[in-house]
Design an enzyme around this catalytic site. Structure first.
Site, PDB file in Angstrom:
ATOM      1  N   CYS A 134       0.833  -1.210   0.000  1.00 37.35           N
ATOM      2  CA  CYS A 134       0.000   0.000   0.000  1.00 37.35           C
ATOM      3  C   CYS A 134       0.865   1.257   0.000  1.00 37.35           C
ATOM      4  CB  CYS A 134      -0.903  -0.020   1.227  1.00 37.35           C
ATOM      5  SG  CYS A 134      -1.749   1.548   1.499  1.00 37.35           S
ATOM      6  N   CYS A 193       0.566   3.281   3.497  1.00 34.99           N
ATOM      7  CA  CYS A 193       1.038   2.779   4.787  1.00 34.99           C
ATOM      8  C   CYS A 193       2.407   3.399   5.143  1.00 34.99           C
ATOM      9  CB  CYS A 193       1.156   1.250   4.749  1.00 34.99           C
ATOM     10  SG  CYS A 193      -0.410   0.393   5.012  1.00 34.99           S
ATOM     11  N   HIS A 198      -3.927   0.442   8.144  1.00 37.01           N
ATOM     12  CA  HIS A 198      -4.494   0.089   6.841  1.00 37.01           C
ATOM     13  C   HIS A 198      -5.910  -0.485   6.977  1.00 37.01           C
ATOM     14  CE1 HIS A 198      -4.081  -0.924   2.560  1.00 37.01           C
ATOM     15  NE2 HIS A 198      -4.579  -2.117   2.816  1.00 37.01           N
ATOM     16  N   ASN A 220     -13.664   9.664  -0.937  1.00 26.22           N
ATOM     17  CA  ASN A 220     -14.399   8.575  -1.571  1.00 26.22           C
ATOM     18  C   ASN A 220     -14.170   7.336  -0.728  1.00 26.22           C
ATOM     19  OD1 ASN A 220     -15.203  10.122  -3.848  1.00 26.22           O
ATOM     20  ND2 ASN A 220     -13.213   9.779  -4.808  1.00 26.22           N
ATOM     21  N   SER A 229      -9.601   4.089  -4.981  1.00 25.16           N
ATOM     22  CA  SER A 229      -8.637   3.203  -5.623  1.00 25.16           C
ATOM     23  C   SER A 229      -7.712   2.514  -4.619  1.00 25.16           C
ATOM     24  CB  SER A 229      -7.833   3.972  -6.678  1.00 25.16           C
ATOM     25  OG  SER A 229      -7.313   5.166  -6.134  1.00 25.16           O
ATOM     26  N   HIS A 235      -6.999   1.839   2.088  1.00 30.53           N
ATOM     27  CA  HIS A 235      -6.405   2.532   3.240  1.00 30.53           C
ATOM     28  C   HIS A 235      -7.218   3.816   3.490  1.00 30.53           C
ATOM     29  CE1 HIS A 235      -2.666   3.170   5.737  1.00 30.53           C
ATOM     30  NE2 HIS A 235      -3.348   4.291   5.903  1.00 30.53           N
ATOM     31  N   HIS A 248      -8.429   7.239   3.596  1.00 30.56           N
ATOM     32  CA  HIS A 248      -7.816   8.491   3.135  1.00 30.56           C
ATOM     33  C   HIS A 248      -8.835   9.379   2.447  1.00 30.56           C
ATOM     34  CE1 HIS A 248      -7.865   6.327  -0.711  1.00 30.56           C
ATOM     35  NE2 HIS A 248      -7.595   7.462  -1.311  1.00 30.56           N
ATOM     36  N   GLN A 295      -9.080  13.366   0.072  1.00 29.18           N
ATOM     37  CA  GLN A 295      -8.359  14.162  -0.904  1.00 29.18           C
ATOM     38  C   GLN A 295      -8.729  15.635  -0.770  1.00 29.18           C
ATOM     39  OE1 GLN A 295      -7.960  12.622  -4.933  1.00 29.18           O
ATOM     40  NE2 GLN A 295      -9.281  10.899  -4.444  1.00 29.18           N
TER      41      GLN A 295
HETATM   42  O1  LIG Z   1      -8.123  10.017  -7.143  1.00 30.10           O
HETATM   43  P1  LIG Z   1      -8.641   8.603  -7.097  1.00 30.10           P
HETATM   44  O2  LIG Z   1      -9.068   8.165  -5.723  1.00 30.10           O
HETATM   45  O3  LIG Z   1      -7.690   7.626  -7.732  1.00 30.10           O
HETATM   46  O4  LIG Z   1      -9.931   8.617  -8.026  1.00 30.10           O
HETATM   47  C1  LIG Z   1     -11.247   8.664  -7.605  1.00 30.10           C
HETATM   48  O5  LIG Z   1     -11.633   9.984  -7.209  1.00 30.10           O
HETATM   49  C2  LIG Z   1     -11.573  10.993  -8.213  1.00 30.10           C
HETATM   50  C3  LIG Z   1     -12.132  12.285  -7.636  1.00 30.10           C
HETATM   51  O6  LIG Z   1     -13.481  12.176  -7.248  1.00 30.10           O
HETATM   52  C4  LIG Z   1     -12.315  10.580  -9.490  1.00 30.10           C
HETATM   53  O7  LIG Z   1     -12.028  11.503 -10.507  1.00 30.10           O
HETATM   54  C5  LIG Z   1     -11.932   9.175  -9.951  1.00 30.10           C
HETATM   55  O8  LIG Z   1     -12.758   8.784 -11.033  1.00 30.10           O
HETATM   56  C6  LIG Z   1     -12.085   8.199  -8.781  1.00 30.10           C
HETATM   57  O9  LIG Z   1     -11.711   6.899  -9.177  1.00 30.10           O
END
Ligand SMILES: O=P(O)(O)O[C@H]1O[C@H](CO)[C@@H](O)[C@H](O)[C@H]1O
Ligand SMILES: O=P(O)(O)O[C@H]1O[C@H](CO)[C@@H](O)[C@H](O)[C@H]1O
Lengths: 349, 349
Positions: B52, B55, B115, B155, B163, B166, B168, B170
C-alpha cells in the site's frame, strides 16, 4: 513545450448545451488502478427466457400476458416512477421546504422478442421499427395536454442499473420540464435569439469542418464526441436538418437514424469486445407549451467504461461535490471510435 | 386519500442550495430487483500492507518513502488531476468550442497509519486530528493567491471509485470555482441579500423545529437528511454557528465536528452491517476573492446504497438526461438513520 495545449494540460471546457463546465485532465490516465473491477456480464442468454417479463407470451406483474409480438412491444411500466392519477398539490414552507406534485406516464419498449439480442446485434431494419415506435409514442403521449416533456431513453447493461437484460428502453413523460432539459432550452434559446440560427446547427457545421471529433456521418445524421464530453466515450447523434423533435423525421431520416444507432453501438461493442454499457436518450423540444423553434433534436450516449470491459470511470467525490471531470480528451476518444470496425465482433469470424 | 401527500405521491422537491429540482417517487421501492448486485468488499485487511502506498514507511510512485507517521499524513497526489505548472491559455472558437487552462494542487490525506480502519472505526480523538489537518491544509492552500476554491472530500469504498482501501481523503484546490459551488454561492447570496441572514441558518432553524429529518445534533453541529436529498441515505452536517469555512472553527467546534462524523459514519455502517460506502465533502466559501459573508459551512454525504449492502441506487438514463430521481422519501431515510445505534456493529458483541 511551454504553450498551453488541450492535448496535454489540464483545462476546463464549456458545455454550450447546458452552460456548465467540465474539467479535463489529459495526463491522468497514467495513474495505476487498484480500485473496483466490474464483473463482465454473462453474455449467453437464451433467445427466450420463461422468467422474463418482457419475453413474448410471458406474464407481467399486473397479471396480464404479453402478446406473441414480432417487432417491438410497448406497455405502461408496472412500477412507474410517475403516475397518471397523482393529485395536484405542493408545499412551500418559507421558501425553504418547497415541493410540487408530479404527474406522468412511464412506458417500457421491448426492442425485440429475442431475449438474447441488444441494439448493436439487431438488423438496421429492426432498429428502424424501434424508431417508428419512438415516434408514435412521442406523438401519442403529446396528446395529453398536461404533458410537457417526454424523455425517451435506454439503460443498457447491469452496470447502468438496467434491471432486465432483455433489450428494452423507457419513456418517462411528465407535467414539467426536467433540469437538464431546462438548461438546454435556455442555452439554445439564447443562441437562436442572438444569431437567428440553431445552436447545434452552428456547432455541427464547425465540427464537420474541424473533423477532429466526428466519428462518422450519413445523409441525415452526424455522430461525434462533443467537445465537452464528460464520460470517457460519450457521443452525440445530431440531426443535420434542424427539427425540434422526432415527430418531424421523414422515412429517410428514420432509416438514417437507425443506421447511425446501429453503426455507433457496433463500434461501442467492438471497443472492448464486450456488450458495451451506456445510458442513452434523446433531447427534444417540450410539448404543449407553444413553439420552441430553437430546439434541435439530438441524442446523447453516456457510456461508463474507461480502461477496459471491467474498469469504468467513477463520477464520485470531486465530481459530485464540485465539477464533472474526465481523464482522456474528447479528441482521443473520437480517434479511437473512428478506428473501430462497423462489423460486430461476434459476427466477424 | 385523494389529498396530495409527500409520503405517498410522486413529486418534485427544490434543492434550495443549488436551485435544482429532484424527483421523488415514494411508492417505487416496491418494484422487484433483477439487476446488478454488488460484491461486498473484503473487510479483513491487515493493519499494515507492504503493497500500500499509503502505509507508513512504504515507497510511493515518485520514489519517495512515507515517514513512520502516527496520526495523519498528507502529501501531494502523485497522479494529480490538477497541476501547479499548467501554462495559462484557452480557446474560444466562435463561442462554440470554449476552453480554459486549469491550475491546481491535489493533496492526499491518509487518515491513519492503520491500513485496516475507516473513519467510523477510528476513535473520535483520532478523527479530531484529521479535522486539524483539514483546517491547516485549507489555511496553507489559501496562501497561494491564485487559488480560488479548495475541495476537501473522501471517496469511501471501491463502489465509490476509491482506488485504495487505506482510509484516506483528498483535497483538490484550483484557480476557478467549480459548477456545484458556483450554484451554492448564487443561492446563498440571493437569500442573504433578501433576508440579511444565512440561508442554511434559516433552513436549519426550520428543520430543528420540524424534527422530521434531523438525525442527531451536538452542541455545534446538526446532522440531517436534507429535504431535497438525492441519494437514498444522503445527509448533511451543518454548523450551528454561521461560519464561512473550516478556518474559523474553534477547538470546541473541531471536537464537535469529529463527534458528528464519528456518530454519523457509525450509524451508516450499522445500516446494513457493512462498511457503508459514500462520497463526502465540505462546501465552503471561495478563497482569495473578497468576502463571502453569505457562505455557511456544511458537509455533504452521498452514499449510493439503497436496499441492502449489495443493491445501490443507479443514477442513470432518466437521471443523467433529465432529472435526479429517488425512490424513498427523505423523511423515511431520516427515521431509519435515527433508529440506528451509535456503537459500531463490529465492536458491539
Ligand atoms: O483520485 P482517485 O481516488 O484515484 O480517483 C477517484 O476519485 C476521483 C475524484 O473524485 C475521481 O475523478 C476518480 O474517477 C475516482 O476513481
Ligand atoms: O426502471 P428501471 O430500469 O428498473 O430502473 C433503472 O432506470 C431508472 C431510470 O433511469 C433509474 O431510476 C433506476 O435507478 C434504474 O435502476
Amino acid at each position: 513545450t511551454n504553450n498551453f495545449d488541450l492535448k496535454e494540460h489540464p483545462h476546463s471546457r464549456l458545455n454550450i448545451l447546458t452552460g456548465d463546465w467540465i474539467l479535463v485532465s489529459p495526463h491522468r490516465t497514467k495513474r495505476p488502478w487498484q480500485g473496483k473491477v466490474e464483473a463482465t456480464q454473462a453474455n449467453d442468454r437464451p433467445a427466450y427466457d420463461p422468467q422474463c417479463y418482457l419475453c413474448p407470451t410471458n406474464k407481467r406483474a399486473d397479471g396480464s400476458e404479453n402478446p406473441d409480438y414480432k417487432g417491438s412491444f410497448v406497455f405502461t411500466n408496472d412500477y412507474s416512477s410517475l403516475l397518471l392519477n397523482t393529485p395536484d398539490g405542493g408545499l412551500n414552507d418559507d421558501e425553504l421546504l418547497v415541493a410540487n406534485s408530479q404527474k406522468g406516464i412511464c412506458r417500457v419498449i421491448s426492442f425485440s422478442p429475442r431475449h438474447d439480442l441488444t441494439l448493436p446485434q439487431m438488423e438496421t431494419a429492426e432498429i428502424r421499427k424501434v424508431v417508428d415506435v419512438w415516434q408514435s409514442e412521442f406523438e401519442n403521449l403529446a396528446t395529453y395536454p398536461w404533458i410537457k416533456h417526454i424523455q425517451i431513453f435506454e439503460n443498457k447493461g447491469d452496470i447502468m442499473g438496467c434491471s432486465n437484460p432483455h433489450p428494452h428502453g423507457q419513456i418517462w413523460a411528465q407535467n414539467s420540464i426536467p433540469v437538464e432539459v431546462a438548461k438546454e432550452t435556455q442555452q439554445q434559446k439564447k443562441h437562436f435569439e442572438q444569431k437567428g440560427r440553431s445552436l447545434l446547427g452552428d456547432y455541427l457545421a464547425l465540427e464537420l469542418k474541424r473533423a477532429e471529433r466526428v466519428i462518422f456521418e450519413n445523409d441525415h445524421f452526424a455522430v461525434l464526441v462533443p467537445f465537452w464530453a464528460v464520460w470517457p466515450y460519450e457521443t452525440m447523434i445530431i440531426s443535420k436538418r434542424h427539427v425540434t423533435s422526432i415527430l418531424y423525421f421523414t422515412d429517410d431520416e428514420k432509416d438514417a437514424l437507425a443506421d447511425a444507432i446501429k453503426r455507433l453501438t457496433v463500434r461501442y461493442d467492438n471497443m472492448f469486445e464486450t456488450s458495451f454499457p451506456y445510458s442513452a436518450g434523446m433531447h427534444q423540444s417540450p410539448v404543449n407549451m407553444g413553439e420552441h423553434p430553437y430546439w434541435h433534436w439530438h441524442m446523447h450516449f453516456y457510456p461508463p467504461l474507461l480502461r477496459s470491459a471491467t474498469v469504468k470511470k467513477f463520477m464520485v467525490g470531486y465530481e459530485m461535490l464540485a465539477n464533472p471531470q474526465r481523464d482522456i480528451t474528447a479528441e482521443y476518444a473520437a480517434e479511437k471510435l473512428r478506428g473501430l470496425s462497423e462489423i460486430h465482433y461476434k459476427v466477424k469470424g
